[in-house]
Write a protein that holds these residues in place. Structure first.
Motif, PDB file in Angstrom:
ATOM      1  N   VAL A   1       0.872  -1.223   0.070  1.00 28.97           N
ATOM      2  CA  VAL A   1       0.031   0.089   0.021  1.00 28.97           C
ATOM      3  C   VAL A   1       0.935   1.391  -0.006  1.00 28.97           C
ATOM      4  CG1 VAL A   1      -1.762   1.371   1.261  1.00 28.97           C
ATOM      5  CG2 VAL A   1      -2.165  -1.281   1.215  1.00 28.97           C
ATOM      6  N   ALA A   2       1.870   1.344   0.836  1.00 26.21           N
ATOM      7  CA  ALA A   2       2.881   2.344   0.974  1.00 26.21           C
ATOM      8  C   ALA A   2       3.589   2.640  -0.533  1.00 26.21           C
ATOM      9  CB  ALA A   2       3.888   2.280   1.820  1.00 26.21           C
ATOM     10  N   ARG A   3       4.078   1.659  -1.461  1.00 30.96           N
ATOM     11  CA  ARG A   3       4.489   1.817  -2.456  1.00 30.96           C
ATOM     12  C   ARG A   3       3.354   2.302  -3.415  1.00 30.96           C
ATOM     13  NH1 ARG A   3       9.847   0.188  -2.297  1.00 30.96           N
ATOM     14  NH2 ARG A   3      10.208  -1.587  -1.066  1.00 30.96           N
ATOM     15  N   ALA A   4       2.313   1.666  -3.393  1.00 31.54           N
ATOM     16  CA  ALA A   4       1.105   2.010  -4.152  1.00 31.54           C
ATOM     17  C   ALA A   4       0.906   3.989  -3.977  1.00 31.54           C
ATOM     18  CB  ALA A   4      -0.098   1.311  -4.022  1.00 31.54           C
ATOM     19  N   GLN A   5       0.898   4.123  -2.957  1.00 34.57           N
ATOM     20  CA  GLN A   5       0.893   5.634  -2.482  1.00 34.57           C
ATOM     21  C   GLN A   5       1.993   6.467  -2.720  1.00 34.57           C
ATOM     22  OE1 GLN A   5      -0.839   5.795   1.419  1.00 34.57           O
ATOM     23  NE2 GLN A   5      -2.844   5.118   0.853  1.00 34.57           N
ATOM     24  N   GLY A   6       3.021   5.814  -3.433  1.00 38.08           N
ATOM     25  CA  GLY A   6       4.002   6.843  -4.060  1.00 38.08           C
ATOM     26  C   GLY A   6       5.460   6.912  -3.088  1.00 38.08           C
ATOM     27  N   ALA A   7       5.464   5.962  -2.113  1.00 36.48           N
ATOM     28  CA  ALA A   7       6.629   6.070  -1.125  1.00 36.48           C
ATOM     29  C   ALA A   7       7.829   5.493  -1.961  1.00 36.48           C
ATOM     30  CB  ALA A   7       6.561   5.163  -0.136  1.00 36.48           C
ATOM     31  N   ALA A   8       8.881   6.574  -1.716  1.00 40.82           N
ATOM     32  CA  ALA A   8      10.198   6.173  -2.388  1.00 40.82           C
ATOM     33  C   ALA A   8      10.959   5.166  -1.873  1.00 40.82           C
ATOM     34  CB  ALA A   8      11.094   7.483  -2.539  1.00 40.82           C
ATOM     35  N   THR A   9      11.040   4.988  -0.609  1.00 42.38           N
ATOM     36  CA  THR A   9      11.960   4.115   0.294  1.00 42.38           C
ATOM     37  C   THR A   9      11.099   3.677   1.347  1.00 42.38           C
ATOM     38  OG1 THR A   9      13.997   5.214  -0.271  1.00 42.38           O
ATOM     39  CG2 THR A   9      13.909   3.730   1.568  1.00 42.38           C
ATOM     40  N   VAL A  10      10.850   2.194   1.492  1.00 43.96           N
ATOM     41  CA  VAL A  10      10.073   1.924   2.474  1.00 43.96           C
ATOM     42  C   VAL A  10      10.800   0.686   3.380  1.00 43.96           C
ATOM     43  CG1 VAL A  10       8.286   0.054   3.078  1.00 43.96           C
ATOM     44  CG2 VAL A  10       7.990   1.578   0.985  1.00 43.96           C
ATOM     45  N   VAL A  11      10.730   1.332   4.859  1.00 39.10           N
ATOM     46  CA  VAL A  11      11.425   0.588   5.803  1.00 39.10           C
ATOM     47  C   VAL A  11      10.607  -0.168   6.775  1.00 39.10           C
ATOM     48  CG1 VAL A  11      13.374   0.890   7.500  1.00 39.10           C
ATOM     49  CG2 VAL A  11      13.392   2.334   5.805  1.00 39.10           C
ATOM     50  N   LEU A  12      10.737  -1.239   7.016  1.00 38.41           N
ATOM     51  CA  LEU A  12       9.909  -2.004   8.029  1.00 38.41           C
ATOM     52  C   LEU A  12      10.500  -1.902   9.298  1.00 38.41           C
ATOM     53  CD1 LEU A  12       8.041  -4.759   6.160  1.00 38.41           C
ATOM     54  CD2 LEU A  12       7.015  -3.112   7.224  1.00 38.41           C
ATOM     55  N   ALA A  13       9.853  -1.816  10.597  1.00 37.29           N
ATOM     56  CA  ALA A  13      10.638  -1.940  11.740  1.00 37.29           C
ATOM     57  C   ALA A  13       9.643  -2.391  12.809  1.00 37.29           C
ATOM     58  CB  ALA A  13      11.100  -0.435  12.110  1.00 37.29           C
ATOM     59  N   ALA A  14      10.341  -3.388  13.627  1.00 40.00           N
ATOM     60  CA  ALA A  14       9.380  -3.668  14.569  1.00 40.00           C
ATOM     61  C   ALA A  14      10.451  -4.309  15.825  1.00 40.00           C
ATOM     62  CB  ALA A  14       8.648  -4.872  14.559  1.00 40.00           C
ATOM     63  N   PRO A  15      10.241  -4.220  17.236  1.00 41.57           N
ATOM     64  CA  PRO A  15      11.198  -4.565  18.047  1.00 41.57           C
ATOM     65  C   PRO A  15      11.468  -6.235  18.200  1.00 41.57           C
ATOM     66  CG  PRO A  15       9.362  -3.129  18.993  1.00 41.57           C
ATOM     67  CD  PRO A  15       8.966  -3.664  17.648  1.00 41.57           C
ATOM     68  N   ILE A  16      10.349  -6.972  17.701  1.00 40.87           N
ATOM     69  CA  ILE A  16      10.476  -8.578  17.904  1.00 40.87           C
ATOM     70  C   ILE A  16       9.772  -9.027  16.502  1.00 40.87           C
ATOM     71  CG2 ILE A  16       8.290  -8.616  19.269  1.00 40.87           C
ATOM     72  CD1 ILE A  16       9.618 -10.952  20.533  1.00 40.87           C
ATOM     73  N   GLY A  17      10.206 -10.212  16.244  1.00 42.94           N
ATOM     74  CA  GLY A  17       9.501 -10.842  15.097  1.00 42.94           C
ATOM     75  C   GLY A  17      10.176 -12.162  14.946  1.00 42.94           C
ATOM     76  N   ALA A  18       9.557 -13.153  14.317  1.00 48.61           N
ATOM     77  CA  ALA A  18       9.667 -14.280  13.826  1.00 48.61           C
ATOM     78  C   ALA A  18      10.801 -14.233  12.718  1.00 48.61           C
ATOM     79  CB  ALA A  18       8.511 -15.195  13.216  1.00 48.61           C
ATOM     80  N   ALA A  19      11.922 -15.085  13.188  1.00 46.59           N
ATOM     81  CA  ALA A  19      13.124 -15.028  12.173  1.00 46.59           C
ATOM     82  C   ALA A  19      12.730 -15.268  10.700  1.00 46.59           C
ATOM     83  CB  ALA A  19      14.199 -16.028  12.526  1.00 46.59           C
ATOM     84  N   ASP A  20      11.874 -16.317  10.403  1.00 48.57           N
ATOM     85  CA  ASP A  20      11.576 -16.456   9.118  1.00 48.57           C
ATOM     86  C   ASP A  20      10.877 -15.268   8.333  1.00 48.57           C
ATOM     87  OD1 ASP A  20       9.593 -17.283  10.593  1.00 48.57           O
ATOM     88  OD2 ASP A  20       9.099 -19.173   9.408  1.00 48.57           O
ATOM     89  N   THR A  21       9.941 -14.919   9.022  1.00 49.58           N
ATOM     90  CA  THR A  21       9.280 -13.842   8.695  1.00 49.58           C
ATOM     91  C   THR A  21      10.091 -12.581   8.434  1.00 49.58           C
ATOM     92  OG1 THR A  21       6.996 -14.531  10.075  1.00 49.58           O
ATOM     93  CG2 THR A  21       7.274 -12.251   9.366  1.00 49.58           C
ATOM     94  N   VAL A  22      11.000 -12.179   9.224  1.00 45.91           N
ATOM     95  CA  VAL A  22      11.945 -10.978   9.032  1.00 45.91           C
ATOM     96  C   VAL A  22      12.557 -11.217   7.546  1.00 45.91           C
ATOM     97  CG1 VAL A  22      13.674  -9.806   9.758  1.00 45.91           C
ATOM     98  CG2 VAL A  22      12.160 -10.622  11.533  1.00 45.91           C
ATOM     99  N   ALA A  23      13.014 -12.577   7.533  1.00 52.78           N
ATOM    100  CA  ALA A  23      13.756 -12.792   6.191  1.00 52.78           C
ATOM    101  C   ALA A  23      12.809 -12.723   5.000  1.00 52.78           C
ATOM    102  CB  ALA A  23      14.277 -14.293   6.307  1.00 52.78           C
ATOM    103  N   GLU A  24      11.661 -13.026   4.963  1.00 49.32           N
ATOM    104  CA  GLU A  24      10.559 -12.921   4.106  1.00 49.32           C
ATOM    105  C   GLU A  24      10.324 -11.631   3.585  1.00 49.32           C
ATOM    106  OE1 GLU A  24       7.327 -15.360   5.237  1.00 49.32           O
ATOM    107  OE2 GLU A  24       8.338 -17.044   5.033  1.00 49.32           O
ATOM    108  N   LEU A  25      10.423 -10.724   4.793  1.00 48.85           N
ATOM    109  CA  LEU A  25       9.913  -9.155   4.466  1.00 48.85           C
ATOM    110  C   LEU A  25      11.015  -8.371   3.961  1.00 48.85           C
ATOM    111  CD1 LEU A  25       8.232  -8.509   8.120  1.00 48.85           C
ATOM    112  CD2 LEU A  25       7.063  -8.787   5.668  1.00 48.85           C
ATOM    113  N   ARG A  26      12.256  -9.022   3.844  1.00 49.15           N
ATOM    114  CA  ARG A  26      13.175  -8.346   2.892  1.00 49.15           C
ATOM    115  C   ARG A  26      12.885  -8.331   1.516  1.00 49.15           C
ATOM    116  NH1 ARG A  26      16.939  -7.160   6.725  1.00 49.15           N
ATOM    117  NH2 ARG A  26      16.803  -8.292   8.611  1.00 49.15           N
TER     118      ARG A  26
END
Length: 216
Positions: free
Chosen positions: A145-170
């Motif tokens: 959605v952020a890219r569809a709204q024109g964001a130039a650079t998208v950074v995802l951030a969270a304090p904790i997450g599942a390791a495999d999920t974090v890898a997929e989000l890249r």
């Protein structure tokens, strides 16, 4: 594994990992509801504006956690063709799911913004913050959605997450910042001493405070 007292404590810790973005004039976007208290602390530390990114996943009727798309404000809709190729979802079912989620999205937009227009994303570095990454489906939807709204650079951030999920989000974001990715991940709440549900009123209060320059 690092533990946090609550979402505010987690946000302050996460902000330290994002300090490199401060000079790039970022826009911090909290994912309601639980991501907003975390995002508030990040925005305060980065001296950045804070807004919410209200998105809704479009889940396959028989598997709601499996998202075939997402919707956002301004009529934005993105579909995941790879999922749609492998599940049986009719055009009528897609329309029904979208209509239901569009109603809830509009309710949240009206509740959180109180008539304020969203901060435009076009050409911006946006830091999308949640309180944790479990399946990652909401984070993926937010990136699209952020890219569809024109964001130039998208950074995802969270304090904790599942390791495999974090890898997929890249594959979806330009950068993923998640200091806590334990090998044995069971739920986002395992990283917090206090993980009480965030209310709509708390979200609204934090947004108003940020709009006033983070003063009470």
């Amino acid at each position: 594994m690092q533990r946090y007292i609550d979402r505010a404590d987690a946000g302050r810790a996460l902000a330290g990992r994002l300090h490199g973005y401060r000079e790039r004039g970022p826009l911090v976007l909290g994912l309601p509801r639980g991501g907003v208290p975390v995002a508030f602390e990040v925005a305060k530390e980065l001296q950045a504006p804070l807004d919410v990114l209200v998105v809704r996943k479009l889940g396959v009727p028989s598997q709601p956690e499996l998202a075939f798309g997402a919707i956002g404000e301004g009529g934005v809709r993105v579909l995941n063709d790879s999922v749609l190729r492998h599940v049986l979802v009719s055009a009528a079912e897609i329309a029904e799911v979208e209509a239901g989620q569009r109603t809830e999205l509009q309710r949240r937009v009206e509740r959180y913004r109180g008539g304020r227009p969203p901060i435009p994303l076009t050409g911006r570095v946006v830091v999308i913050v949640d309180d944790g990454f479990a399946t990652g489906s909401t984070a993926r939807a937010a990136c699209l959605v952020a890219r569809a709204q024109g964001a130039a650079t998208v950074v995802l951030a969270a304090p904790i997450g599942a390791a495999d999920t974090v890898a997929e989000l890249r594959d979806y974001a330009d950068d993923v910042v998640c200091p806590g990715a334990p090998r044995h991940f069971s739920a986002v709440g395992q990283g917090y001493d206090n993980f009480d549900q965030t209310s709509d009123e708390e979200v609204c209060t934090l947004l108003r405070c940020a709009e006033r320059g983070f003063t009470q």
